[in-house]
Scaffold this motif. Structure first.
Motif, short mmCIF file in Angstrom:
data_model
loop_
_atom_site.label_atom_id
_atom_site.label_comp_id
_atom_site.label_asym_id
_atom_site.label_seq_id
_atom_site.Cartn_x
_atom_site.Cartn_y
_atom_site.Cartn_z
N GLU A 32 0.84 -1.19 0.00
CA GLU A 32 0.00 0.00 0.00
C GLU A 32 0.88 1.25 0.00
N GLY A 33 0.58 2.18 -0.87
CA GLY A 33 1.35 3.42 -0.93
C GLY A 33 2.57 3.33 -1.83
N LEU A 38 6.07 9.94 0.55
CA LEU A 38 5.85 9.71 1.98
C LEU A 38 5.14 10.91 2.58
N PRO A 39 4.12 10.67 3.41
CA PRO A 39 3.43 11.80 4.02
C PRO A 39 4.34 12.49 5.04
N HIS A 40 4.20 13.78 5.17
CA HIS A 40 4.91 14.59 6.18
C HIS A 40 6.41 14.67 5.97
N TRP A 49 5.29 12.07 13.52
CA TRP A 49 4.75 10.71 13.59
C TRP A 49 4.36 10.34 15.02
N VAL A 50 5.11 10.84 16.01
CA VAL A 50 4.78 10.56 17.41
C VAL A 50 3.46 11.25 17.75
N LYS A 51 3.35 12.52 17.36
CA LYS A 51 2.12 13.27 17.65
C LYS A 51 0.92 12.66 16.94
N ARG A 52 1.15 12.19 15.72
CA ARG A 52 0.06 11.55 14.97
C ARG A 52 -0.40 10.27 15.67
N LYS A 53 0.55 9.48 16.14
CA LYS A 53 0.20 8.23 16.83
C LYS A 53 -0.54 8.53 18.13
N LEU A 54 -0.07 9.52 18.89
CA LEU A 54 -0.75 9.89 20.13
C LEU A 54 -2.18 10.35 19.84
#
Length: 135
Positions: A32-33, A38-40, A49-54
């Motif tokens: 997939e993708g 790549l995003p961001h 990516w940490v903030k997105r996961k949280l």
């Protein structure tokens, strides 16, 4: 990929071999993708990516703060967090737990060192009582 690395094979060589075998099996085909950017990648924030996961887990970014700052914030919010507790003993238990964690931090502080002082249990109970009367 449950195979263990043999003791006499350099780690890098073993990993590269595992990747090569997976490529030959086609494990990386049609992912997939594939072929998309790549995003961001252009984000200035390296912890996106940490903030997105949280956010996906419904957690606050406050978990990323150092322990001293987490304790400071918890102390600041303590009156609001004990406001709805039903009994004085419950308030005392919450304050005792906060004070226990403060004592642990004071014994072994981590960077950045921020002054954190224990909460006066009686003052917290008095504030809880006063707040309860105003409602």
């Amino acid at each position: 990929m449950t195979e263990r690395k043999p003791w006499n094979v350099p780690f890098e060589s073993w990993v590269e071999r595992q990747i090569r075998l997976a490529q030959e099996r086609g494990d990386f085909d049609n992912l997939e993708g594939a072929g998309k950017p790549l995003p961001h990648v252009d984000d200035a924030d390296e912890n996106w990516w940490v903030k997105r996961k949280l956010a996906a887990e419904g957690l606050s970014t406050e978990a990323l703060l150092p322990p001293s700052l987490q304790l400071r914030r918890e102390i600041e919010r303590l009156p609001d967090s004990v406001a709805d507790l039903p009994t004085e003993q419950a308030v005392r238990d919450v304050v005792a737990d906060v004070n226990r964690r403060i004592a642990e931090y004071i014994r072994a502080p981590s960077q950045p060192v921020v002054p954190v002082h224990r909460v006066d249990v009686d003052a917290a109970v008095a504030a809880w009582r006063a707040r309860g009367r105003t409602r």
